[in-house]
Design an enzyme around this catalytic site. Structure first.
Site, PDB file in Angstrom:
ATOM      1  N   SER A 266       0.864  -1.179   0.000  1.00 47.08           N
ATOM      2  CA  SER A 266       0.000   0.000   0.000  1.00 47.08           C
ATOM      3  C   SER A 266       0.898   1.226   0.000  1.00 47.08           C
ATOM      4  O   SER A 266       2.072   1.151   0.387  1.00 47.08           O
ATOM      5  CB  SER A 266      -0.942  -0.014   1.207  1.00 47.08           C
TER       6      SER A 266
ATOM      7  N   GLU B 157       1.230   5.506   0.758  1.00 50.47           N
ATOM      8  CA  GLU B 157       0.644   6.630   1.500  1.00 50.47           C
ATOM      9  C   GLU B 157       1.071   7.957   0.884  1.00 50.47           C
ATOM     10  O   GLU B 157       2.227   8.142   0.523  1.00 50.47           O
ATOM     11  CB  GLU B 157       1.102   6.561   2.963  1.00 50.47           C
TER      12      GLU B 157
ATOM     13  N   HIS C 266      -7.021   8.636   5.977  1.00 51.40           N
ATOM     14  CA  HIS C 266      -6.661   8.582   7.396  1.00 51.40           C
ATOM     15  C   HIS C 266      -7.681   9.475   8.097  1.00 51.40           C
ATOM     16  O   HIS C 266      -8.151  10.464   7.529  1.00 51.40           O
ATOM     17  CB  HIS C 266      -5.257   9.138   7.625  1.00 51.40           C
TER      18      HIS C 266
ATOM     19  N   ASP D  12      -2.035  14.248  15.993  1.00 58.18           N
ATOM     20  CA  ASP D  12      -1.289  15.219  16.804  1.00 58.18           C
ATOM     21  C   ASP D  12      -1.767  16.603  16.407  1.00 58.18           C
ATOM     22  O   ASP D  12      -1.694  16.958  15.232  1.00 58.18           O
ATOM     23  CB  ASP D  12       0.217  15.132  16.505  1.00 58.18           C
TER      24      ASP D  12
ATOM     25  N   TYR E  34       3.616   0.918  16.997  1.00 61.90           N
ATOM     26  CA  TYR E  34       4.936   1.536  17.211  1.00 61.90           C
ATOM     27  C   TYR E  34       5.923   0.498  17.753  1.00 61.90           C
ATOM     28  O   TYR E  34       6.066   0.339  18.971  1.00 61.90           O
ATOM     29  CB  TYR E  34       4.805   2.722  18.193  1.00 61.90           C
TER      30      TYR E  34
ATOM     31  N   HIS F 196       5.614   4.474  20.979  1.00 64.86           N
ATOM     32  CA  HIS F 196       5.167   5.843  20.687  1.00 64.86           C
ATOM     33  C   HIS F 196       5.911   6.797  21.630  1.00 64.86           C
ATOM     34  O   HIS F 196       6.059   6.512  22.821  1.00 64.86           O
ATOM     35  CB  HIS F 196       3.652   5.935  20.912  1.00 64.86           C
TER      36      HIS F 196
ATOM     37  N   LYS G 145      -6.816  -0.972  21.011  1.00 64.86           N
ATOM     38  CA  LYS G 145      -7.329  -0.605  19.681  1.00 64.86           C
ATOM     39  C   LYS G 145      -7.862  -1.844  18.961  1.00 64.86           C
ATOM     40  O   LYS G 145      -8.882  -1.784  18.278  1.00 64.86           O
ATOM     41  CB  LYS G 145      -6.231   0.072  18.848  1.00 64.86           C
TER      42      LYS G 145
ATOM     43  N   PHE H 290      13.047  14.263  11.149  1.00 62.22           N
ATOM     44  CA  PHE H 290      11.733  13.685  11.388  1.00 62.22           C
ATOM     45  C   PHE H 290      11.854  12.461  12.306  1.00 62.22           C
ATOM     46  O   PHE H 290      11.019  12.253  13.199  1.00 62.22           O
ATOM     47  CB  PHE H 290      11.093  13.332  10.044  1.00 62.22           C
TER      48      PHE H 290
ATOM     49  N   HIS I  59       3.728  -1.042   3.714  1.00 61.98           N
ATOM     50  CA  HIS I  59       3.032   0.238   3.522  1.00 61.98           C
ATOM     51  C   HIS I  59       4.112   1.291   3.315  1.00 61.98           C
ATOM     52  O   HIS I  59       4.901   1.559   4.236  1.00 61.98           O
ATOM     53  CB  HIS I  59       2.186   0.539   4.763  1.00 61.98           C
TER      54      HIS I  59
END
Ligand code: FAD
Length: 284
Positions: free
Chosen positions: A6, A8, A67, A99, A135, A139, A155, A206, A256
């Site tokens: 996939s 993004e 998303h 965020d 994560y 996270h 989740k 990043f 992804h």
């Protein structure tokens, strides 16, 4: 054998960006993606852009996946967005907390992504396949890996079908994360999020912000190339293709790609993995 892929994208802000992204998608469709997802800006600036880009992807005959982040949102605003997505023909959503840009505070009627997943399930049943974030390196706001694992399990228990990870360069972190999930009886597919290396400075900055560890040897090699972008891209494609190889050999269910709205870096990695794309793709 090729695994499902996939891709993004983020919503472009200008008409020029929209046209450029359409051209990028056309190149990347050579990889036969299972779906293409489009990020959602929790601050509000790109929310309509997400819908526009998803509609464009659907019109190209590819599954378009928005998303959806819940921070700062109300139940009514999310319900309305779900209605719009459903009417547009969307069948899958990446459900996130998101965020908010600094200065926005928290606000809204949702606290965690698990609240959003539960809400979507209550509103729309099984209409949407729901993906959530995972994560493997924790996270950055979590108190401990155990707390973060518990948050992830919440989740899944709320109704998530599949996970996409934050990008990472350390395959062992991914394998350990998946092993721990399986030991807890959680069997959702965990699809590794892959960040092709296009711009070393941007990627290193990043990574520091989102908690993705860049191995020292990769960091120093990238920094050593200075402004030699050709060497950065060539080395980056080798590193990321090597990572994908390990993940594939270790049983990853798919990949992804965080394309950053660029075709070449993703095509280079896939080509080195022996997937679609030709040498001509690498020169674009
Ligand atoms: P959550 O799962 O809610 O977790 C957030 C934090 O809260 C974690 O530290 C977790 O451990 C903790 N937590 C969760 N539940 C509990 C609980 N019950 N009690 C205590 N602590 C808890 N951001 C965007 O704004 N737009 C996007 O389009 C976007 N796309 C993304 C796609 C992917 C594949 C990934 C991996 C990330 C994406 N992000 C996006 C970034 C994401 O929104 C941030 O990482 C955000 O900080 C966390 O979102 P989450 O859905 O993982 O949150």
């Amino acid at each position: 054998m090729n695994l499902p892929l996939s891709l993004e994208f983020f919503p472009p802000k200008t008409t020029e960006g929209v046209a450029k992204l359409a051209a990028v998608r056309a190149q990347l469709y050579a990889l036969s993606p299972e779906y293409c997802s489009v990020t959602f800006g929790a601050g509000g600036s790109t929310q309509d852009g997400t819908l526009d880009a998803v509609r464009a992807i659907l019109a190209e005959g590819v599954a378009g996946v928005p998303h959806l982040s819940c921070i700062g949102q109300t139940r009514a605003s999310i319900a309305e967005r779900l209605r719009v997505y459903r009417d547009a023909g969307v069948r899958r959503i990446v459900a996130l907390r998101g965020d908010l840009p600094s200065g926005y505070g928290m606000g809204g009627e949702f606290r965690y992504a698990s609240d959003l997943v539960a809400f979507i399930r209550a509103e729309t049943g099984t209409h949407f396949t729901l993906a959530v974030a995972a994560y493997p390196e924790m996270h950055p706001q979590a108190r401990s890996p155990q707390d973060d694992m518990n948050a992830f399990v919440a989740k899944v228990q709320a109704g998530a079908d599949v996970a996409i990870t934050q990008y990472f360069f350390n395959a062992d972190a991914y394998f350990r994360f998946v092993d721990e999930l399986r030991q807890r009886g959680i069997d959702v597919p965990v699809v590794p999020g892959i960040m092709p290396i296009t711009n070393a400075t941007q990627m290193l900055r990043f990574s520091d912000n989102c908690g993705a560890e860049v191995p020292r040897w990769v960091r120093t090699r990238l920094q050593g190339f200075g402004d030699d972008t050709a060497s950065i891209k060539d080395f980056g494609a080798d590193v990321v293709a090597g990572l994908c190889q390990r993940l594939r050999d270790g049983g990853a269910p798919g990949f992804h790609f965080y394309t950053l709205n660029q075709a070449m870096a993703t095509l280079q990695v896939c080509r080195r993995m022996g997937w679609a794309g030709s040498a001509a793709d690498e020169r674009r």
